[in-house]
Each structure stands twice: as C-alpha cells, then as structure tokens.
Motif scaffolding. Structure first.
Motif, PDB file in Angstrom:
ATOM      1  N   GLY A 186     103.447  21.395  45.051  1.00  0.00           N
ATOM      2  CA  GLY A 186     103.266  21.334  44.086  1.00  0.00           C
ATOM      3  C   GLY A 186     103.282  20.393  42.715  1.00  0.00           C
ATOM      4  O   GLY A 186     103.598  19.507  43.625  1.00  0.00           O
ATOM      5  N   GLY A 187     102.958  20.278  41.395  1.00  0.00           N
ATOM      6  CA  GLY A 187     102.941  19.544  40.172  1.00  0.00           C
ATOM      7  C   GLY A 187     103.505  19.766  39.338  1.00  0.00           C
ATOM      8  O   GLY A 187     104.158  20.836  39.629  1.00  0.00           O
ATOM      9  N   ASN A 188     104.127  18.844  38.532  1.00  0.00           N
ATOM     10  CA  ASN A 188     104.530  19.261  37.270  1.00  0.00           C
ATOM     11  C   ASN A 188     103.955  18.309  36.198  1.00  0.00           C
ATOM     12  O   ASN A 188     105.354  18.684  35.138  1.00  0.00           O
ATOM     13  N   GLU A 233     107.731  26.789  31.341  1.00  0.00           N
ATOM     14  CA  GLU A 233     107.484  25.839  32.749  1.00  0.00           C
ATOM     15  C   GLU A 233     106.879  24.751  33.117  1.00  0.00           C
ATOM     16  O   GLU A 233     106.778  24.211  32.443  1.00  0.00           O
ATOM     17  N   THR A 234     107.689  24.885  34.740  1.00  0.00           N
ATOM     18  CA  THR A 234     107.650  23.673  34.861  1.00  0.00           C
ATOM     19  C   THR A 234     106.591  22.495  35.169  1.00  0.00           C
ATOM     20  O   THR A 234     106.594  21.330  36.311  1.00  0.00           O
ATOM     21  N   GLY A 235     105.696  23.721  35.931  1.00  0.00           N
ATOM     22  CA  GLY A 235     103.972  22.923  37.000  1.00  0.00           C
ATOM     23  C   GLY A 235     104.052  24.207  37.425  1.00  0.00           C
ATOM     24  O   GLY A 235     104.405  25.719  36.644  1.00  0.00           O
ATOM     25  N   ILE A 236     103.292  23.132  38.228  1.00  0.00           N
ATOM     26  CA  ILE A 236     102.094  24.477  38.902  1.00  0.00           C
ATOM     27  C   ILE A 236     102.270  24.020  40.606  1.00  0.00           C
ATOM     28  O   ILE A 236     102.309  23.142  41.041  1.00  0.00           O
ATOM     29  N   PHE A 237     102.083  25.737  42.078  1.00  0.00           N
ATOM     30  CA  PHE A 237     101.780  25.226  42.849  1.00  0.00           C
ATOM     31  C   PHE A 237     100.586  25.778  43.337  1.00  0.00           C
ATOM     32  O   PHE A 237     100.350  27.150  42.754  1.00  0.00           O
ATOM     33  N   VAL A 238     100.142  24.474  43.796  1.00  0.00           N
ATOM     34  CA  VAL A 238      98.988  25.093  44.846  1.00  0.00           C
ATOM     35  C   VAL A 238      98.096  25.464  45.143  1.00  0.00           C
ATOM     36  O   VAL A 238      98.869  24.671  46.270  1.00  0.00           O
ATOM     37  N   GLY A 277     112.694  23.318  40.049  1.00  0.00           N
ATOM     38  CA  GLY A 277     111.543  23.048  40.513  1.00  0.00           C
ATOM     39  C   GLY A 277     111.159  23.590  41.549  1.00  0.00           C
ATOM     40  O   GLY A 277     111.026  24.047  41.937  1.00  0.00           O
ATOM     41  N   GLU A 278     110.626  23.049  42.908  1.00  0.00           N
ATOM     42  CA  GLU A 278     109.271  23.515  43.774  1.00  0.00           C
ATOM     43  C   GLU A 278     110.844  24.146  44.532  1.00  0.00           C
ATOM     44  O   GLU A 278     110.643  23.399  45.554  1.00  0.00           O
TER      45      GLU A 278
END
Length: 810
Positions: free
Chosen positions: A187-189, A261-266, A284-285
């Motif tokens: 994941g990245g923010n 939206e606090t980031g994406i998990f890829v 968070g993650e």
C-alpha cells in the motif's frame, strides 16, 4: 449518458475518414448562415492551427450539436448550445502528455494554449478544457470496450489472466515451475484525495463487494466474524513484523479526516503489470485490503502462487487465521518478504521468508511495487485536490500507461535477468569451487548445514518440549509425595483418637456422645479429603507417565529426576540467558549477512532490546546460589563475533561449534544459495521467454483474422481495431528483438522456437503464413509514423524472416 453511443459512432467514422493534416478554416472564409439553417459558427481552440472559429454544418435530423462537432473534428464541453469547441487533435495531444508526464496538469496545458494564442490566462478556459477532456476520455473508453469485444477480450478477469504472457500463457510440454505466479502487493499513501465539503462523492469501499467482506469499520461488514485487524494484532504479537507500520493496531491506522481516499493498495506480477488496485478509504493500510487481494489471488490465479509483502511473514499467519486459510493451504500458496524489506527483518524470519532462501524464487527481488509508487508520486499533485471522479480518471490513465510500458519492457527484463543469472552462475561457480576445495567441503555438506541453520534458528530461545514435560512431571511427583505425607498423617491422627482399650459403650453411658462424634467426624473428613487428593494426583501422575512413555517412576535418585530438579532451580536464569542468546546471535548473523560485522556497528543498533535482556539476565543470575557473575552491557554492545560471547557455553544450543556458524562457511552457503537461485532464474526465463514468443505469434495471427472479418463486415470498429493492432505489432517487434538477443546469449539453454498454448488446437502452416505476411505488410504501412524509419524497417524485416524460419522449422 444517452449521447455517448452516437458520439462514439461518429468519432469512429471521423477517424476512418479524417486526414492526418486537417485543412484550416480561416475566420473570414466562413460562409454566411441562412436564417432557416441549423449550421453554426463557433469559437474553437486548436493548438496546431491556432484558429479561432470554424463553420459547423448541422443536419436537420441531428440529435445534438456535439455530434456535428465531432464530425468536424471538434468537441465541446457541453452537449447543448456550445459556445466553444476544442479540436480532437488538441485533446489527444493533451492525453499523450498526461500519459508520458503524469504531473502535467490541465491548468498547465491551458496556459500553453493561451501563450500560443498570445492571450492572458483565464480560469474559465481551464474548466472548459477539463470538461471536454472528460467527455473525450469517455468516448475513448467506449472505443476501448468495442475493441476488446472485437478481439474477444471482454470476458471477466481477461486482463488478469492474459495481460502478462510470461506469467499466464502456459504451453504444452514446458517444464513445471515451482510457482505458477509470482506477485507483490503493498500500500502507498501518495495517491490521496481531499474530502469535499459535501461529503464523499461515492462510497467506493462499501460499493466493492469484495472489500466489503473484509470490512472492519462498522455496519457495512457482511461477514462480522472476520475481523481482519484483530487477526493481524493476534498473529503479530510474537512476530518480527509487529513493529512495521502496516502491522500496527487499527487505532494507529486512522488518517486525518481531511482526506477522503488516503491512498491505494496495489498488487502486480513480478514483471510489473498490475493485477488489482483498491482505494484505501479514510484509513491507513488495514488488513482488509491485502486480504481482499488474496481472496482474488486464490479465486483467479489458482494454486502454487508466491506473494511478496513487506510484512509477508506475519501476513501469512493472518491469512491462515482468516476464512481464506483453508483454501490458501489447499492450493499450496505462500507469502514471503521482498528483498529490500527482508534485510530489516530478524534473521529467523530471513531463513524462512527471504527470497534468496526460497526454492523457486530465482533472483527476483520483488521490488516492483516500490518502483510503481516511486513513479506514481509524480501524479499526486494533480489528483490530491481533484474530485473523486477525476481522481480515478487520472489514476486510470497512469495505470494503463504503466502496463503498456511494462509490456514493452518484457523482453528487456527477461534478457537482463537471463544475462545476470548466467553471469552469476559462470563467475560465482568458480569462486564456490575454489572455496569448497580450500575448506574441504562437499555439495551435500552445504545442504546439510543450511538445513541445520534453519532448524537452529527455528528453536532458538525456546524451551525444549521435553524440558517442559519433565518439569511438569517432577512437579507432580513432588505434589504426590506431599499428598502421600498428608494422607498418612491424617489417617494416623484419625486412628490415634481410638483408645487402646476400646470397649463398646451403649447410648445410656455417662460420656458425652455428641462431643466425641463431632471430633471424630472432623478427623474423618480430613482423612477422606487427603485420600481423594492423593488419588487425584496419582491419576495425574499416571496419565503423565503414559504420555511421556515412562515405565518406571522417577525416584529422587534417578538421573532424570536430578537433572530436571537442577534445571528447575536454574529455570529463570536459563530463560533469561536463552533470550539474550537469541537477540545477540540473530543480530550478529544479520550484521554478517550485510558484511558489516567488523565495522564497529555491532549490537548497538538494537541496544534497547538487548539492554533489557541483559538486565533480566543479571537479575536471574543474582538469584542463583551461588550467584553467577554479572554481565556488562558495554561489553555486550561491542560484540562482533560469536566467539566473544562466552555465555553461549551455558546455553542449551551452543552455536559456536556449529560448522555453519563459522564466517567462512556462512559466506560459502550464501554464495551457494545465490548460485542455486540463479539456476532457477535461468529455467524461469527459458519458460517465460518461450511463452512471450508464442504469444506474439498467436496474437498476430488473431489480429489478421479479426481485421479480415471486420473489413468484410464493414464494421465501423474496424478503424479502431486496426489502429490498436498496428500499435501492438510495433511493440511486439521490439519485444521480439530482445528475444532474438536472448537466443544469442552464450550459455542460452532454452528453445528458440515458439510453442503451442495449452488447450489450443495448435498452429497450422496457414496461420504461420498469414502471420508472417501480415507482419511485413503492416510494418511497411506503419513505418512513416515511427521515428528512425530505416533502422526499424531493417530490424523488422530481419526479425520476421528469422522468426518465420524458426517457426516453420519447428
């Protein structure tokens, strides 16, 4: 949108008839418009011609002026009563800029246009261009869907199962690889999105039926028995990854409310092509995001997959504790840590989860996601303050360009990996042979010592199972002796109350009957209680002896009894020493692995954990009789070699005499493992290279048949499919060039001919001829649109002739 379908049809007709160089329409040449005509003159924006207005002919039965504008190669920002239109070439140019430079914003492009027209910038024009660009992308999305349908690529999960040929295009008679798919997730923010004043535009988390299964935030959870974050907390309690941010408790993963939206998990395959991406919404993650990815992996990718995650060691325990555990185990999937983060885990974890220790992982470092987030950071300034819709639109553009770049790089990646693996085998094998000769060791010794090392660290700092059972058994024997003593004492006391000259006394006697009865019953109760307590302990002792396989009960004179009593008296001291041993030995091996064991860093980098262990040891050592010498923290903190840690001789698992613990042997084992992984990488590349080769040939044959069918049916989608096939074929030519370079590598051990896909009917001579002739014809037509025309033409001709000969020979 009702107009989207006719707009798309008109756009495809325009592409089929438009010329590469549009004719300018000067303002003073616009014809006069009759009062009863539907035609109109409109202000236009065209960065290539710098025109300011254009005459648009409109039919009487036209549904919307937007359709007539597209027919004239323009697009407005509104479907009704447009006041300004932007040329399609201008919008397409901006799309290419966004693909190649994600940080290039709409505002920057509008300023370029204003400077070109030599007019000052106005905010309204930014809104006009942004709205028109949204409509243009919606039309292109419709075109993409039609192209996919024409090529048979619209089935569910088609992209996941086919986008990366080296991972998915399995062939007949190819060797079985240890893992069918290798992927990485994280994941990245950086892809944050600010919350709007009116709340969320759409609740993406609740709308996703897969993510909702693992939701732990409240009422939207459709499976309340699966609390992913509680599972993460439980399994991380004694894991090396418990200090990682991704493994923190849920209350530590909240995000500022200002972000929607606090980031994406890829997740992506080992070649970099994306698998699944999900938004991290107002958190968070959390564990639900990787669990959602794993649910898809198990369902879509199938068995024997290897996933890498920065906390993969602990996350694997989370998977086993969730409802995915049975399927994960049944399909023989496993997790590991990537190379970059792996060195930050303790040495015990590295022996199990570092890619260099996993058979079948090759030399893959699983650093794809780190590269992805490094690239995606450039788009963050553009999407952070955008609406939820445009946030995802620009992310989608970035994802598509990322996948296209990674597909183009497939041949180069496989070539580089193959070359690196060959260099490792050729160069390191010589050094390994010399080391084995100088140390007088064999290949089998390395395998044995490697396994011994894994088993040692697996039990390091733990009490032996026999020690625990022996302690319980001896404690029961001590309780049994106490119970026997109490029972004998109670029985003797009860019997002593009976007079020696006992005679039967009738109830008419003079003595107090009630007083004697109370005293007798009290003693009788104590006697019965002692007897029952003794029987209970005897039952426990017998059960323990049956479990431990003891045929003769241990006596105080037995060696086992005496050894256990000694162990029990030193138990606290031994536990403290084992814990100190675990921390120091692991740290010294980690430093040795990083080649910094003699640089003065020593154990000071983990001073808090080791210092606390030293304090606990000193307290336990002082409690012994006689007390053991105290340990000086300053001395421990400067240990650089195992030989300096003299207390290891008192531990149950003294590592100093182990062959694999010697620095020279350690280096040889690491070298041997690296060579083994390189050999696996060569085998992996042989399979992947042939899959990619076969995919390109089969895909080209499919393109030929599809284009012929669409041309015969005169479908308007033909122009879009033809454009896609032309672009794809040029990319495939570059990939084939890298494949031919692999064939010429010294030490190449794979097949230089294409294969046959599993489940297909095979490839006929007619297919090969059609594919080869179409490649030549297509490339001759497409060359003028490509830079370095002469060099590319020569490469294409040479490659087609070479690969066609190989295929026909096969």
């Amino acid at each position: 949108m009702p107009l989207l379908v006719p707009l798309t049809d008109t756009y495809l007709r325009w592409k089929a008839t438009c010329s590469d160089q549009p004719q300018p329409v000067p303002t003073n040449n616009c014809p006069s418009i009759p009062s009863d005509s539907y035609s109109f003159t409109i202000s236009i924006v065209d960065i290539f011609t710098l025109q300011t207005s254009a005459f648009i002919h409109r039919d009487v039965d036209s549904l919307s002026p937007a359709i007539d504008l597209i027919r004239a190669s323009f697009l407005s920002h509104v479907p009704v009563s447009p006041s300004v239109a932007i040329s399609l070439r201008t919008l397409e140019h901006f799309r290419h800029l966004c693909l190649c430079k994600p940080s290039f914003s709409v505002k920057a492009y509008v300023k370029v246009i204003c400077d070109s027209y030599k007019v000052p910038y106005k905010c309204r024009w930014r809104t006009v261009l942004a709205d028109a660009f949204d409509t243009y992308l919606a039309i292109l999305w419709q075109v993409e869907q039609r192209v996919n349908a024409a090529l048979g690529r619209s089935t569910p999960n088609w992209r996941i199962l086919n986008s990366c040929p080296p991972c998915t295009y399995e062939l007949e008679d190819e060797p079985l690889l240890p893992f069918t798919r290798m992927y990485v997730l994280d994941g990245g923010n950086s892809a944050k999105c600010m919350a709007g004043l009116g709340g969320r535009d759409s609740d993406l988390d609740a709308a996703d039926p897969v993510v909702g299964v693992f939701n732990t935030t409240g009422e939207e959870d459709t499976h309340p028995e699966v609390n992913a974050d509680d599972l993460m907390t439980q399994v991380m309690s004694s894991d090396c990854s418990k200090n990682w941010k991704a493994a923190a408790n849920e209350e530590k993963k909240h995000m500022w409310s200002v972000f929607d939206e606090t980031g994406i998990f890829v997740s992506a395959c080992r070649h970099g092509l994306l698998l699944w991406v999900t938004d991290m919404v107002r958190s968070g993650e959390l564990a639900k995001y990787p669990l959602m990815i794993m649910s898809n992996v198990i369902e879509v990718l199938g068995e024997r997959t290897l996933g890498a995650y920065d906390i993969g060691c602990g996350f694997q325990s989370t998977i086993h504790a969730s409802r995915l555990g049975d399927a994960f185990e049944r399909q023989k999937c496993r997790m590991c840590v990537d190379t970059f983060h792996g060195h930050a885990h303790n040495y015990l974890c590295q022996t199990k989860n570092h890619p260099n220790r996993i058979v079948g992982a090759g030399i893959e470092d699983f650093g794809t996601i780190e590269h992805f987030f490094s690239a995606s950071n450039t788009i963050a300034p553009i999407i952070q303050y955008a609406s939820s819709y445009r946030h995802h639109v620009f992310l989608d553009l970035f994802f598509k360009q990322w996948d296209e770049d990674k597909y183009l790089n497939l041949g180069t990646m496989i070539y580089n990996n193959y070359k690196q693996a060959l260099d490792i085998v050729s160069m390191e094998s010589i050094a390994l042979a010399e080391a084995k000769h100088s140390l007088d060791i064999q290949e089998g010794d390395l395998k044995t010592w490697h396994q011994e090392e894994i088993e040692y660290f697996a039990h390091l700092g733990k009490e032996m199972e026999w020690d625990v059972h022996a302690m319980v058994y001896v404690e029961l024997l001590l309780k049994l002796r106490d119970a026997e003593s109490q029972a004998q004492s109670a029985s003797a006391h009860f019997l002593s109350t009976t007079p020696m000259d006992y005679q039967f006394i009738s109830s008419m006697g003079t003595q107090s009957y009630s007083g004697d009865m109370a005293a007798t019953r009290k003693l009788e109760t104590q006697c019965w209680y002692s007897a029952e307590h003794l029987a209970t302990i005897q039952q426990e002792v017998i059960s323990m002896e049956v479990k431990m396989g003891i045929t003769n009960r241990w006596q105080p004179s037995s060696p086992e009894y005496q050894a256990t009593m000694k162990y029990m008296s030193n138990h606290q001291y031994q536990c403290a020493l084992d814990n100190l041993q675990r921390l120091v030995v692991q740290r010294l091996f980690e430093l040795q692995r990083l080649n910094i064991s003699q640089t003065g860093i020593s154990c000071q980098t983990r001073c808090h954990a080791i210092q606390n262990a030293v304090k606990t040891y000193n307290a336990a050592a002082a409690a012994l009789s006689p007390p053991r010498p105290q340990l000086d923290w300053l001395k421990v903190s400067h240990y650089s070699f195992l030989e300096e840690f003299n207390l290891l001789q008192d531990t149950r698992q003294d590592v100093r005499e182990k062959m694999w613990a010697k620095p020279a042997i350690c280096a040889v084992i690491r070298q041997w493992l690296w060579i083994e992984r390189a050999k696996e990488e060569i085998e992996q590349c042989n399979v992947e290279m042939r899959r990619l080769h076969t995919t390109i040939i089969d895909e080209d044959a499919q393109f030929t048949k599809c284009l012929a069918s669409l041309a015969a049916e005169q479908v308007i989608t033909h122009v879009a499919v033809s454009e896609y096939c032309s672009h794809r074929r040029l990319i495939n030519m570059q990939v084939l060039h890298c494949i031919s370079k692999i064939h010429l590598l010294p030490g190449f051990s794979g097949s230089n001919s294409a294969g046959i896909r599993k489940g297909s009917r095979g490839r006929t001579t007619e297919d090969i001829a059609l594919s080869s002739s179409d490649e030549v014809e297509h490339d001759d037509d497409a060359v003028p649109a490509v830079e370095e025309v002469e060099e590319l033409t020569q490469d294409i001709g040479t490659l087609i002739e070479y690969l066609s000969d190989l295929t026909l020979h096969h």
